[in-house]
Write a protein that holds these residues in place. Structure first.
Motif, PDB file in Angstrom:
ATOM      1  N   CYS A 398       0.839  -1.202   0.000  1.00 37.74           N
ATOM      2  CA  CYS A 398       0.000   0.000   0.000  1.00 37.74           C
ATOM      3  C   CYS A 398       0.874   1.252   0.000  1.00 37.74           C
ATOM      4  O   CYS A 398       0.604   2.216  -0.724  1.00 37.74           O
ATOM      5  CB  CYS A 398      -0.917   0.014   1.219  1.00 37.74           C
ATOM      6  N   MET A 401       2.363   1.772  -3.320  1.00 40.62           N
ATOM      7  CA  MET A 401       1.369   2.211  -4.282  1.00 40.62           C
ATOM      8  C   MET A 401       1.158   3.721  -4.188  1.00 40.62           C
ATOM      9  O   MET A 401       1.117   4.424  -5.206  1.00 40.62           O
ATOM     10  CB  MET A 401       0.044   1.485  -4.056  1.00 40.62           C
ATOM     11  N   VAL A 402       1.059   4.230  -2.953  1.00 42.43           N
ATOM     12  CA  VAL A 402       0.833   5.669  -2.785  1.00 42.43           C
ATOM     13  C   VAL A 402       2.036   6.452  -3.319  1.00 42.43           C
ATOM     14  O   VAL A 402       1.879   7.425  -4.065  1.00 42.43           O
ATOM     15  CB  VAL A 402       0.568   5.998  -1.300  1.00 42.43           C
ATOM     16  N   LEU A 405       2.048   6.202  -7.131  1.00 43.26           N
ATOM     17  CA  LEU A 405       1.014   7.034  -7.745  1.00 43.26           C
ATOM     18  C   LEU A 405       1.451   8.494  -7.743  1.00 43.26           C
ATOM     19  O   LEU A 405       1.232   9.225  -8.704  1.00 43.26           O
ATOM     20  CB  LEU A 405      -0.312   6.894  -6.985  1.00 43.26           C
TER      21      LEU A 405
ATOM     22  N   THR B 202      -7.528   5.766  -3.735  1.00 39.53           N
ATOM     23  CA  THR B 202      -6.590   4.709  -3.348  1.00 39.53           C
ATOM     24  C   THR B 202      -6.255   4.827  -1.858  1.00 39.53           C
ATOM     25  O   THR B 202      -6.307   3.829  -1.127  1.00 39.53           O
ATOM     26  CB  THR B 202      -5.292   4.820  -4.176  1.00 39.53           C
ATOM     27  N   ILE B 203      -5.934   6.049  -1.430  1.00 40.07           N
ATOM     28  CA  ILE B 203      -5.601   6.240  -0.012  1.00 40.07           C
ATOM     29  C   ILE B 203      -6.834   5.947   0.853  1.00 40.07           C
ATOM     30  O   ILE B 203      -6.723   5.355   1.915  1.00 40.07           O
ATOM     31  CB  ILE B 203      -5.064   7.666   0.240  1.00 40.07           C
ATOM     32  N   ILE B 206      -7.080   2.285   1.200  1.00 40.15           N
ATOM     33  CA  ILE B 206      -6.012   1.780   2.067  1.00 40.15           C
ATOM     34  C   ILE B 206      -6.313   2.104   3.537  1.00 40.15           C
ATOM     35  O   ILE B 206      -6.178   1.237   4.400  1.00 40.15           O
ATOM     36  CB  ILE B 206      -4.640   2.377   1.647  1.00 40.15           C
TER      37      ILE B 206
END
Lengths: 454, 284
Positions: A398, A401-402, A405, B202-203, B206
């Motif tokens: 995760c 991914m952040v 991105l 996305t965040i 998550i």
């Protein structure tokens, strides 16, 4: 899609590298996922079975629709998705690495033709002086430049954020890391449930697969309490737990508080407050029977569901009890019992009696006033038990991914060339994304270049 | 002054702002357009005060929680984030007319909250008593709002593109469509809004997973809400891939953006109203 002269391995490789496949998979995953949100998952409720036709039921179960996220075809989609990610990255990464490690230091004609940002300046100073000044200019205003001489002219090249081209691959890798975490969790992790009665301890829990699993230590429930808001809504479910090793309490885990959203972790197992209830065994309830005259009051001890005779032919049955009535009747609080009283030859009457509200108990006009004093029944706490060694991979994924991105969307690889020839120079610019914003920056740079005294 | 009075004022401000924007569409007077924007900003200001007041009021009652705990509060917050994202885009890109297509979303949300939902401040059930609530809800809703803006801009794109098709001979770019930014700009704005929304979503997913893991020991349980948020994520991921690598721009991108926002709306409201699951705050 592949030309017929290619061999099957190459066609397969092309197939797994293709973006059409990516789009197909993203849309398929999105569409098929809907099924599991509409149909019940896991144990199919009988009301649902009664509602649909047997044929439908059979087809749905064959297709795994009632556990679709673990069905072979959904898992297969996820595997193909991963394969697609890996193949796409393998095919494109070397090119991107080359882009970063061997930048186009020299601007050849074909490259120059594709660049829209361009500025021509003339100067009178000798080329080597101009070259030096232009290099300093780029260093100050943009980034340190590299000089390459070729074919009579010299090329200054400067770039920024070349690494941002890797952002999208970081995102792709992060998805694989998350999948890896999920697979590790399903292979080596465990999930289950345990009920512990106040004052008692357990050394095992019931796994989701129905097996009794050893914890390797003992967990004791010291106390369980529910507190409520004034409105009667639950405020806090609290278990006080103690971890014991060989019968001895572990100091840091003695009388530990576990509430919803605040679990207890010990030796890889995490315990989550999940449910509670009244322990069945040994629950004695105390009822009082007071004649309206006030004298000769009696106390009865009985279990839930038990019927006693009151002597004059009247029978009393304890139907159910609660230790906190507020959740059912917000205006009232404390223990309450529902009883059924049947006088000789009469019809049964059912009503509630309370410990904290004797005035309500007395409102009934009967000769006998019934009351409830509570119970010696203990509470039990229901804990969700989880062991998941893969969860850190998931969080790592995760995080990646952040970060990925961010690089992929908000950083762009910016390049500037200045080709210096006799009597003049031409500046070119290019950005990997957000050309509009870079055009602004290029215009600023161009403005300064025009006023540069060379 | 109470929060409910402020929320009424907010609704009024958005309503007047929308009407003024419509007048702007008709008159094309730039002063009117400015008034529309300023009214929306004023609404945002009052709404910010209202949310802060409601937060304080919940402490005064003794519950003490952020105003993000039920459907009413979430719808109000949604409209706040829409105008916030609009403000950001308005200040950055200065295409005033976009307000006419974005403010109605915020007004619709406020009107529904004020007229159709239970606005009483309720105590927080144990499952929601966590700081993750704040991080999760704020990131998700900023993402949703960005998608709402993208949808509004996409609608504008489709209108403008159709107009350009039908009046390709008419060079004098008069009429309503003259107000609209060029299709190229609208297409770019659509992409930019999604580029803001996608990382936020996305965040949001998550933080939701982190919270679920902390509260229940499972970071993903295929709950309908989780699944739908993933569906939305897949759609926008498809949008980005189609755009970056297949050059899907213009009409197809606009339609995909609208489909994405429909899925977002279903994820936000449909799941609560039609399906069951852990996020059932809309059940009553």
């Amino acid at each position: 899609m592949a030309p017929s002269r290619r061999n099957p391995i190459e066609s397969l490789w092309d197939f797994f590298c293709s973006l059409k496949l990516t789009l197909f998979l993203l849309i398929s995953l999105a569409l098929t996922s809907i099924i599991g949100t509409v149909l019940p998952q896991g144990l199919v409720p009988p009301e649902y079975v009664a509602r649909i036709s047997p044929l439908k039921l059979q087809v749905y179960s064959r297709l795994g629709f009632f556990d679709m996220y673990h069905s072979w075809w959904f898992i297969a989609l996820l595997y193909v998705f991963s394969l697609n990610l890996i193949c796409c990255s393998i095919r494109r990464l070397p090119h991107v690495f080359r882009f970063i490690s061997q930048p186009a230091l020299v601007l050849d004609d074909s490259l120059a033709a594709g660049l829209s940002l361009k500025l021509q300046v003339a100067f009178s100073t000798p080329p080597d002086v101009a070259r030096k000044r232009l290099a300093d200019f780029l260093g100050e205003q943009f980034a340190t430049s590299t000089l390459t001489e070729q074919g009579g002219s010299c090329h200054l090249f400067a770039q920024k954020n070349a690494w941002s081209r890797l952002g999208v691959y970081v995102v792709h890798a992060s998805i694989l890391v998350i999948f890896a975490g999920a697979i590790i969790g399903s292979l080596f992790g465990d999930k289950g449930f345990v009920n512990i009665v106040e004052g008692e301890s357990v050394g095992t829990f019931m796994s989701r697969n129905g097996r009794e699993t050893q914890l390797g230590f003992t967990l004791r429930c010291d106390q369980f309490t529910v507190s409520t808001y004034d409105s009667g809504a639950p405020k806090e479910f609290k278990s006080i737990l103690t971890v014991l090793e060989n019968g001895v309490a572990v100091p840091a885990y003695t009388h530990a508080r576990v509430i919803v959203n605040d679990p207890l972790t010990y030796k890889g197992f995490t315990f989550y407050q999940s449910s509670y209830g009244q322990a069945d065994e040994g629950g004695e309830h105390y009822l009082t029977l007071t004649p309206r005259s006030g004298t000769g009051s009696r106390r009865l001890t009985l279990h839930e569901g038990e019927t006693v005779s009151l002597g004059d032919g009247t029978s009393l049955k304890l139907l159910e009890t609660t230790q906190e009535v507020r959740q059912f009747i917000p205006e009232l609080n404390g223990p309450a019992a529902r009883i059924e009283v049947t006088s000789r030859g009469g019809t049964p009457r059912v009503f509630e009696v309370f410990r904290n509200h004797p005035e309500i108990n007395a409102q009934r006009g009967d000769e006998l006033i019934f009351g409830y004093e509570g119970s010696n029944a203990r509470m039990y706490t229901g804990l969700q038990v989880t062991k998941d060694p893969g969860v850190w991979f998931v969080w790592l994924g995760c995080g990646l991914m952040v970060v990925g991105l961010f690089f992929a969307f908000f950083m762009s690889h910016k390049r500037v060339w200045i080709v210096v020839s006799k009597g003049g120079a031409c500046m070119y610019g290019n950005a990997s994304k957000n050309q509009a914003a870079f055009a602004q920056q290029f215009d600023d740079l161009a403005g300064k270049l025009k006023h540069l005294n060379i | 002054m109470t929060s409910s009075l402020c929320f009424n004022l907010t609704t009024l401000a958005y309503m007047v702002s929308m009407v003024v924007f419509f007048v702007y569409l008709a008159t094309r007077n730039s002063g009117v357009g400015l008034a529309g924007s300023l009214l929306a900003y004023a609404g945002l200001g009052v709404q910010t005060v209202a949310i802060a007041l409601r937060w304080k009021e919940s402490y005064d009652i003794g519950y003490g929680h952020a105003p993000l705990s039920n459907l009413y509060e979430s719808v109000v917050f949604f409209s706040w984030t829409i105008i916030l994202i609009y403000l950001f885009i308005d200040l950055k890109y200065r295409h005033r007319v976009i307000g006419a297509f974005v403010v109605p979303f915020a007004l619709l949300a406020m009107a529904w909250a004020q007229l159709g939902l239970n606005s009483s401040i309720e105590p927080l059930v144990p499952a929601l008593q966590s700081n993750w609530l704040l991080y999760h809800v704020i990131t998700c809703f900023l993402g949703y709002a960005a998608f709402a803006v993208a949808c509004g801009v996409s609608c504008m794109y489709l209108l403008k593109a159709r107009h350009e098709m039908s009046s390709s001979l008419d060079v004098t770019a008069g009429g309503l469509m003259g107000l609209f930014p060029p299709t190229r700009v609208l297409d770019d704005l659509n992409y930019r809004a999604i580029m803001i929304g996608f990382p936020l979503l996305t965040i949001g997913i998550i933080t939701g997973a982190a919270w679920a893991n902390y509260a229940w020991g499972t970071y993903w349980s295929w709950d309908p809400k989780e699944t739908w948020s993933l569906i939305v994520w897949f759609i926008y991921a498809a949008f980005l891939h189609a755009r970056f690598t297949k050059g899907w721009v213009g009409k197809r991108a606009a339609w995909l953006s609208i489909v994405g926002f429909c899925a977002t709306l279903f994820c936000y409201l449909g799941v609560n109203l039609f399906l069951s699951g852990l996020h059932s705050y809309g059940a009553n």
